[in-house]
Each structure stands twice: as C-alpha cells, then as structure tokens.
Write a protein that holds these residues in place. Structure first.
Motif, PDB file in Angstrom:
ATOM      1  N   SER A  96      86.368  58.864   7.737  1.00 35.11           N
ATOM      2  CA  SER A  96      85.076  58.287   7.352  1.00 35.11           C
ATOM      3  C   SER A  96      84.389  57.637   8.542  1.00 35.11           C
ATOM      4  CB  SER A  96      85.271  57.260   6.234  1.00 35.11           C
ATOM      5  OG  SER A  96      85.730  57.875   5.052  1.00 35.11           O
ATOM      6  N   ARG A  97      85.172  56.979   9.376  1.00 40.55           N
ATOM      7  CA  ARG A  97      84.585  56.333  10.558  1.00 40.55           C
ATOM      8  C   ARG A  97      84.099  57.353  11.579  1.00 40.55           C
ATOM      9  NH1 ARG A  97      85.819  50.581  11.960  1.00 40.55           N
ATOM     10  NH2 ARG A  97      86.149  49.614   9.932  1.00 40.55           N
ATOM     11  N   PHE A 119      80.834  58.675   9.921  1.00 41.99           N
ATOM     12  CA  PHE A 119      79.773  57.673   9.811  1.00 41.99           C
ATOM     13  C   PHE A 119      80.140  56.447  10.646  1.00 41.99           C
ATOM     14  CE2 PHE A 119      80.451  59.791   5.654  1.00 41.99           C
ATOM     15  CZ  PHE A 119      79.318  60.582   5.646  1.00 41.99           C
ATOM     16  N   HIS A 134      78.420  54.097  11.879  1.00 39.37           N
ATOM     17  CA  HIS A 134      77.721  52.859  11.509  1.00 39.37           C
ATOM     18  C   HIS A 134      78.105  52.461  10.090  1.00 39.37           C
ATOM     19  CE1 HIS A 134      75.401  53.158  15.173  1.00 39.37           C
ATOM     20  NE2 HIS A 134      75.042  54.385  14.860  1.00 39.37           N
ATOM     21  N   HIS A 180      75.671  53.121   7.097  1.00 41.66           N
ATOM     22  CA  HIS A 180      75.601  54.532   6.739  1.00 41.66           C
ATOM     23  C   HIS A 180      76.882  54.959   6.029  1.00 41.66           C
ATOM     24  CE1 HIS A 180      74.735  58.939   8.176  1.00 41.66           C
ATOM     25  NE2 HIS A 180      74.599  58.790   6.883  1.00 41.66           N
ATOM     26  N   ARG A 181      78.037  54.462   6.507  1.00 43.17           N
ATOM     27  CA  ARG A 181      79.314  54.823   5.909  1.00 43.17           C
ATOM     28  C   ARG A 181      79.390  54.335   4.458  1.00 43.17           C
ATOM     29  NH1 ARG A 181      82.083  53.209   9.773  1.00 43.17           N
ATOM     30  NH2 ARG A 181      82.748  51.152   9.124  1.00 43.17           N
ATOM     31  N   ALA A 237      77.002  56.493   2.257  1.00 42.37           N
ATOM     32  CA  ALA A 237      77.527  57.831   2.005  1.00 42.37           C
ATOM     33  C   ALA A 237      78.687  57.785   1.009  1.00 42.37           C
ATOM     34  CB  ALA A 237      77.978  58.477   3.310  1.00 42.37           C
ATOM     35  N   TYR A 257      75.067  62.830   4.302  1.00 40.50           N
ATOM     36  CA  TYR A 257      75.262  62.962   5.747  1.00 40.50           C
ATOM     37  C   TYR A 257      73.967  62.764   6.532  1.00 40.50           C
ATOM     38  CZ  TYR A 257      80.059  64.577   5.219  1.00 40.50           C
ATOM     39  OH  TYR A 257      81.392  64.654   4.935  1.00 40.50           O
ATOM     40  N   ASN A 312      72.801  62.460  10.010  1.00 43.38           N
ATOM     41  CA  ASN A 312      73.823  62.936  10.943  1.00 43.38           C
ATOM     42  C   ASN A 312      74.358  64.291  10.496  1.00 43.38           C
ATOM     43  OD1 ASN A 312      75.512  62.804  13.170  1.00 43.38           O
ATOM     44  ND2 ASN A 312      77.140  61.737  12.060  1.00 43.38           N
TER      45      ASN A 312
END
Length: 208
Positions: free
Chosen positions: A34-35, A38, A40, A43-44, A47, A104, A107
């Motif tokens: 996950s990191r 994403f 940031h 954003h993570r 999502a 996403y 990104n």
C-alpha cells in the motif's frame, strides 16, 4: 474493552460498514505494498476507503463476513469467499476495475508496474472448490489479542470437516508467520517486477 470480543456473522451495512472500513484503513496503513502504491498518507487512506467499502459491500453479498465487536464497535473483520464463488461474476469484476481507476488517480502510471504481480497472483489462484480469505483485518490497537484467530476459527473448522482447502494472499511478510500458525503454507512469492514489493500466496490443506 472486553477480553473476548463478540464474533458476529453477517453482511456489513450502514454504520457497521463504515466501522469496518476505518479499521481496515488503520490496519493497512503500514502495509509495504500500500505504501508503494500510495506514498502519501492522505491518498493511501482515500484509496483504501474506496476499495474496502466496495469489497465489503459487493463481495460481502457473495461471501461470508464475520466481525469482532467490542464495546459496541467493530475491531476486526474477516471476509471469506465460499467454494464455487470465485472467480467473482464478470459484472462485479468490471465494476471493481472501474473503481480501481478512481482509487489510483492521479497515480495511474503505477498500475503498469504492478500489473504483472496481480496477474501472477490471479494465475496461481486455485480452481478447485476452496474457501478464499479475501480480507482479514484487526485494528492495530487490538492486534495480538487472539481476535484474528477467533475470526478465522469457524471457517477453518468447516474446511477440516468438509475436506476443503483454504487460500489467501498477503502483502506483508510478518503475516506469513502469523498464518502459518493456522496451518497455511506459502505456495509462492510473487515479485515479477524489480522494485515492486512482493505478494505471498498461501494455502491451507484440511486437517485429517
């Protein structure tokens, strides 16, 4: 806080759905994959909320959901897809692909990098009847208290009684040792793209 949270079976809706999603957001925040996807945190979290709300809502209608409830709130959830229900219906799969694009954004370029990993994971998924642990999450503040085991136990007992395997994927190496305690064994480590964190697929053979 009680020593043994209540385990409740049933589809998540309304406030319970929101609680489960937020538990998952907290639990997945330190997940290496996950990191990578994403970097940031805002954003993570966004999502994860989008994807897990969709998963608990749509896949929960097909699967079996168990929640651990303590002091009136969800502290852990396990979502199992039953034998014969995987792969999911094409309509559900298409809907989730569209949502993935939303999750996403902006990104989207990372999708190209991770596609080989998910293709490898999908190709390894068993075709014979099995129980698939799609989501397993416990609030970080309540981990290492036996909640995960309580969520897993009923389905693993069913697997043993019915002679059925269980399957899962995990994105965190520490989870491999955890699931091994319940009889799961690593089938493969998927890392086809340099720089992309690996994913582990694990299988549990029913106890005889």
């Amino acid at each position: 806080m009680s020593e043994h949270p209540e385990i409740v079976e049933g589809r998540l809706t309304g406030a319970r759905l929101g609680e489960a999603v937020e538990v998952t957001v907290r639990a997945f925040d330190d997940d290496p994959f996950s990191r990578y996807l994403f970097p940031h945190s805002r954003h993570r979290r966004r999502a994860t909320r989008l994807q897990q709300r969709d998963t608990f809502s749509k896949n929960g209608a097909i699967g079996l959901t168990r929640s651990a409830i303590d002091d009136g709130r969800i502290v852990g959830v396990a979502l199992w897809i039953p034998p014969g229900a995987w792969p999911l219906p094409s309509k559900t799969t298409l809907s989730q692909r569209v949502l993935t694009l939303r999750a996403y954004f902006p990104n989207l370029a990372v999708l190209t990098k991770i596609r080989p990993t998910f293709q490898a994971v999908d190709a390894s998924h068993p075709i014979e009847p099995h129980w698939y642990l799609q989501v397993m999450t416990v609030d970080p503040s309540r981990q290492r208290q036996g909640i995960g085991g309580a969520l897993l136990a009923p389905t693993l007992e069913s697997c043993d009684a019915d002679g059925l395997p269980a399957w899962l994927e995990t994105q965190k190496e520490a989870n491999v040792r955890y699931y091994e305690r319940f009889g799961f064994q690593v089938e493969a480590v998927h890392a086809p793209t340099p720089g992309v964190p690996p994913l582990w697929t694990m299988r549990r053979t029913p106890a005889r």
